[in-house]
Design an enzyme around this catalytic site. Sequence first.
Site, PDB file in Angstrom:
ATOM      1  N   ASP A 100       4.940  -7.682 -17.843  1.00 54.81           N
ATOM      2  CA  ASP A 100       5.217  -9.088 -17.565  1.00 54.81           C
ATOM      3  C   ASP A 100       4.424 -10.016 -18.483  1.00 54.81           C
ATOM      4  O   ASP A 100       4.954 -10.999 -18.997  1.00 54.81           O
ATOM      5  CB  ASP A 100       4.906  -9.413 -16.108  1.00 54.81           C
ATOM      6  CG  ASP A 100       5.214 -10.857 -15.765  1.00 54.81           C
ATOM      7  OD1 ASP A 100       6.368 -11.286 -15.983  1.00 54.81           O
ATOM      8  OD2 ASP A 100       4.309 -11.569 -15.298  1.00 54.81           O
ATOM      9  N   MET A 153      -1.483   7.834  -3.125  1.00 54.73           N
ATOM     10  CA  MET A 153      -0.419   6.827  -3.221  1.00 54.73           C
ATOM     11  C   MET A 153      -0.980   5.479  -3.648  1.00 54.73           C
ATOM     12  O   MET A 153      -0.341   4.736  -4.387  1.00 54.73           O
ATOM     13  CB  MET A 153       0.338   6.708  -1.899  1.00 54.73           C
ATOM     14  CG  MET A 153       1.159   7.948  -1.552  1.00 54.73           C
ATOM     15  SD  MET A 153       2.258   8.510  -2.877  1.00 54.73           S
ATOM     16  CE  MET A 153       3.304   7.088  -3.114  1.00 54.73           C
ATOM     17  N   GLU A 154      -2.189   5.181  -3.217  1.00 58.54           N
ATOM     18  CA  GLU A 154      -2.835   3.934  -3.624  1.00 58.54           C
ATOM     19  C   GLU A 154      -3.147   3.944  -5.120  1.00 58.54           C
ATOM     20  O   GLU A 154      -2.941   2.936  -5.810  1.00 58.54           O
ATOM     21  CB  GLU A 154      -4.106   3.705  -2.807  1.00 58.54           C
ATOM     22  CG  GLU A 154      -3.857   3.290  -1.368  1.00 58.54           C
ATOM     23  CD  GLU A 154      -3.334   4.394  -0.443  1.00 58.54           C
ATOM     24  OE1 GLU A 154      -2.922   4.076   0.681  1.00 58.54           O
ATOM     25  OE2 GLU A 154      -3.331   5.581  -0.835  1.00 58.54           O
ATOM     26  N   CYS A 185       3.701   5.189   4.690  1.00 62.18           N
ATOM     27  CA  CYS A 185       2.373   5.375   4.107  1.00 62.18           C
ATOM     28  C   CYS A 185       1.358   4.687   5.021  1.00 62.18           C
ATOM     29  O   CYS A 185       1.567   3.556   5.450  1.00 62.18           O
ATOM     30  CB  CYS A 185       2.362   4.756   2.716  1.00 62.18           C
ATOM     31  SG  CYS A 185       0.993   5.277   1.698  1.00 62.18           S
ATOM     32  N   HIS A 186       0.266   5.376   5.310  1.00 64.77           N
ATOM     33  CA  HIS A 186      -0.758   4.810   6.185  1.00 64.77           C
ATOM     34  C   HIS A 186      -1.501   3.672   5.486  1.00 64.77           C
ATOM     35  O   HIS A 186      -1.720   3.703   4.275  1.00 64.77           O
ATOM     36  CB  HIS A 186      -1.771   5.890   6.588  1.00 64.77           C
ATOM     37  CG  HIS A 186      -1.197   6.920   7.496  1.00 64.77           C
ATOM     38  ND1 HIS A 186      -0.491   7.993   7.015  1.00 64.77           N
ATOM     39  CD2 HIS A 186      -1.211   7.038   8.835  1.00 64.77           C
ATOM     40  CE1 HIS A 186      -0.087   8.732   8.034  1.00 64.77           C
ATOM     41  NE2 HIS A 186      -0.513   8.176   9.157  1.00 64.77           N
TER      42      HIS A 186
END
Length: 155
Positions: free
Chosen positions: A125, A110-111, A74-75
């Site tokens: 969490d 993707m980000e 991934c860039h």
Amino acid sequence: MLTHINENGEAVMVDVGGKEITVRTARAYARIKMKSETLNALSDANLKKGDGLSAARLAGIMGAKKTGELIPLCHNIPIDKITVDFEKESDTRLGIYVNAKCTYKTGIEMEALTGASIAALTVYDMCKAIDREMIIEEIKLLEKTGGKSDFYRER
């Protein structure tokens, strides 16, 4: 033709050097199911660990910024903006929306997806001490614009 595999079957990063710089956006979604008491405590910022939604928002932004380090091939792209928003969809479900924007040669989906994933994991969490039955039910891309093709999915 696979874009991330060369003629020898080896993984390669795509060369985006010749692509045009355009404004690109992406919108991703995650959903987490929990007990109603858990969602109320989260919404009221009444968790032992502190304000879970603020922590998840920051984690989602940070996760999106680290995508190039986390996803192979991934860039690492210059990000113009990332937002993380939450929506109480029912008494037991929280929706997480991540909007991402860049002005670059490759997309930012993707980000956005990484941001949604990390935000959902952070909610988990922050709440696990009171609810071990939480389920991250879904993570998906809702929209991407810019580049050669746009994409849109109904929620």
